[in-house]
Design an enzyme around this catalytic site. Sequence first.
Site, short mmCIF file in Angstrom:
data_model
loop_
_atom_site.label_atom_id
_atom_site.label_comp_id
_atom_site.label_asym_id
_atom_site.label_seq_id
_atom_site.Cartn_x
_atom_site.Cartn_y
_atom_site.Cartn_z
N CYS A 285 2.51 -8.44 14.73
CA CYS A 285 3.79 -7.71 14.79
C CYS A 285 4.96 -8.67 14.78
CB CYS A 285 3.95 -6.93 16.10
SG CYS A 285 2.86 -5.56 16.37
N HIS B 187 -2.21 -3.24 16.66
CA HIS B 187 -3.25 -3.99 15.93
C HIS B 187 -4.58 -4.05 16.65
CE1 HIS B 187 0.48 -5.39 13.96
NE2 HIS B 187 -0.27 -5.21 12.90
N HIS C 2 4.10 1.59 2.14
CA HIS C 2 5.32 0.93 1.67
C HIS C 2 5.97 1.74 0.54
CE1 HIS C 2 2.69 -2.54 3.05
NE2 HIS C 2 3.68 -2.49 3.92
N HIS D 194 0.85 -1.19 0.00
CA HIS D 194 0.00 0.00 0.00
C HIS D 194 0.89 1.24 0.00
CE1 HIS D 194 0.62 0.78 4.28
NE2 HIS D 194 0.26 -0.47 4.57
N LYS E 47 -3.34 5.60 11.34
CA LYS E 47 -2.25 5.05 10.53
C LYS E 47 -2.84 4.23 9.39
CE LYS E 47 1.55 1.84 10.38
NZ LYS E 47 2.00 0.51 10.79
N CYS F 250 -2.55 -5.58 21.81
CA CYS F 250 -1.48 -4.97 21.02
C CYS F 250 -1.92 -3.56 20.65
CB CYS F 250 -1.23 -5.78 19.74
SG CYS F 250 -0.20 -4.87 18.57
N LYS G 85 -2.73 -2.17 6.58
CA LYS G 85 -3.57 -3.22 6.01
C LYS G 85 -4.52 -3.78 7.06
CE LYS G 85 0.80 -5.50 6.36
NZ LYS G 85 2.03 -5.49 5.64
N CYS H 177 2.43 -10.78 19.99
CA CYS H 177 1.49 -10.35 18.95
C CYS H 177 1.88 -11.03 17.64
CB CYS H 177 1.47 -8.83 18.77
SG CYS H 177 0.43 -8.38 17.35
O1 ME8 Z 1 7.42 -4.33 9.66
N1 ME8 Z 1 3.08 5.24 6.96
O2 ME8 Z 1 7.00 -5.03 7.51
P1 ME8 Z 1 5.72 -4.19 7.10
C1 ME8 Z 1 4.40 5.22 6.71
N2 ME8 Z 1 8.69 -6.98 7.79
N3 ME8 Z 1 5.10 4.10 6.48
C2 ME8 Z 1 4.44 2.95 6.49
C3 ME8 Z 1 3.05 2.88 6.74
C4 ME8 Z 1 2.36 4.10 6.98
N4 ME8 Z 1 1.06 4.18 7.20
N5 ME8 Z 1 2.67 1.60 6.68
C5 ME8 Z 1 3.79 0.87 6.39
C6 ME8 Z 1 7.64 -5.04 8.71
N6 ME8 Z 1 4.85 1.67 6.27
C7 ME8 Z 1 8.82 -5.98 8.76
C8 ME8 Z 1 10.09 -5.19 8.57
S1 ME8 Z 1 12.75 -4.97 8.36
C9 ME8 Z 1 14.06 -5.88 8.75
C10 ME8 Z 1 11.36 -5.98 8.64
C11 ME8 Z 1 6.22 1.26 5.92
O3 ME8 Z 1 5.25 -4.77 5.82
C12 ME8 Z 1 7.22 1.75 6.96
O4 ME8 Z 1 8.49 1.76 6.38
O5 ME8 Z 1 4.76 -4.12 8.23
C13 ME8 Z 1 7.14 0.66 8.00
O6 ME8 Z 1 8.25 0.67 8.87
C14 ME8 Z 1 7.10 -0.56 7.11
O7 ME8 Z 1 6.29 -0.15 5.98
C15 ME8 Z 1 6.50 -1.78 7.77
O8 ME8 Z 1 6.31 -2.77 6.78
#
Ligand code: ME8
Length: 515
Positions: A139, A157, A31, A28, A306, A154, A309, A136
């Site tokens: 997370c 979530h 990302h 989304h 925020k 959590c 998903k 969680c």
């Molecule tokens: O946490 N606003 O993956 P994830 C800004 N796999 N940035 C956002 C956002 C939002 N509303 N939503 C997501 C994970 N992001 C782990 C990470 S790293 C070694 C492992 C971005 O798919 C932001 O960069 O939940 C956030 O930190 C990341 O997506 C979380 O992605």
Amino acid sequence: MGHRRSKGGGALSYYITTPIYYVNAEPHLGHAYTTIGADILARHMRQRGEDVFFLTGTDEFGEPVAKAAEEQGVSPRELADRNSERFRALMPKIDASIDFFIRTSDPGHGAKVQEVLQRVHDNGHTYEGTYEGYYCPRCADFKTPTELGPGNTCPIHEIVLELEMEQNWFFRLSAFQEQLEQLYEDDPTFVLPDFRRNEALAFIKGGLQDVSLTRPKLSWGVPAPWDPDQVIYVWFDALLNYYTALSYAREGEDLTDRFWPATLHVMAKDILKFHSVYWPALLLAAGLPLPKGLYVHGYLLMDDKKMSKSLGNVLDPFEVIERFGVDALRFYCFREVSFGQDGSISPAGFEQRYETELANDFGNLASRTLAMIERYRDGTIPAGEVDAALAGGDDGLGDLRVRVCELLDRAEISRGLEACWAAVRRLNRYVEERQPWVLAKGEERSSELDDVLYNLAEGLRVVTLLLAAYMPGTCDKLLAALGVDGRELADLGSRGGGAEVERIPALFPKLEAAE
Ligand code: ME8
């Protein structure tokens, strides 16, 4: 102070990463946001002649993915393949100039994770124990009592957490308390912005508890090499991607010496703890050099929540790009929300900035500059005197490059964009003040007109070169129309007159009415 460093006098190596995204759902705009932010920095550093490596990818193991797969009635591998592909497909759409896309299910990653963790184990930083606490699954995080929401929920979530008890291997995080405190003291820019550094340091000073390094009962993961009944806890496997990727990203070549330690890890605040505490501790335990720094940005919000998903309030980046174009997306995210802070975005906000800033400020400056050079000087930029009035002040062009470089050294992406925009507006004011159409009325003011057109073309060239990292496609078109070949940022101020310009269609055409 930034995070950059030189390797023996030549080009600086600049290794920048995004988080690797979970494949339990589709990408989304959140990302896309982080990835575009990192891409702006990667592109800018390439324009400065640095040796850049830009990594993104997908985080595929562990409970979040296994659970989502179960819910959808597919195997974790199928879900991972399908959604990883969607993240990969996002990259060219958002013009992310990545150097490698890592998947944690890559065999090269798993093998390297095992190698590093075996070292952590051999160095005596692990022990077997029983974990009891709240976990969680979304997370993939064992919450400490202070991190729990009311009723053992959590806070991210908003789900009630079960008390879990299991036998696993622990990582002696507590043993790194002092070294981490020292790291934060010695390097005050290790985490930027400052207020995030303070949060991380407060967490450390609150007292570190040992954490689970492996988990039993899960089959979707990297087996612990010294105890194959357990798999590596997904966060440790995931964090190591930043290191493992360099060992196999290029066939037959190991890039580790060239790019490790990383220059900058970019992420949002949701995963601050893992990156600012677990990650440096793990590297210390493995005897590996620490990254130079982290930049922790805020959340994109929709309707003040925020965008995520699990809350379902997400904007689809593919749809946004369809309607506004990729550069409008790249621009809007960093203009509307100050990088580092939380901020709301909305389709109405997109439209407004598109029209007032992209079409009216920048698009108009470009089209009127090209049109006047064509009309009054047959398409050749005249030679002229540099106008001192345009050079100075906060929005002056004289030191714009230096200011933008300094800001981007600290990953201040929105402030860098703001500096460029102030210059765009200044150039538009210059047109209004100097009224080239009046100067063009007679021959007697011809050299004055030359000067104005020269300064406009030069100002536009400089600002567009600096904006090229933000809006690469649009700026490429405009730079080609201005007869500019290179994209380097060195010696920006040195072009004389004589280049041929070309008129081009509107950079930001009028939007079709929304359906
Ligand atoms: O946490 N606003 O993956 P994830 C800004 N796999 N940035 C956002 C956002 C939002 N509303 N939503 C997501 C994970 N992001 C782990 C990470 S790293 C070694 C492992 C971005 O798919 C932001 O960069 O939940 C956030 O930190 C990341 O997506 C979380 O992605």
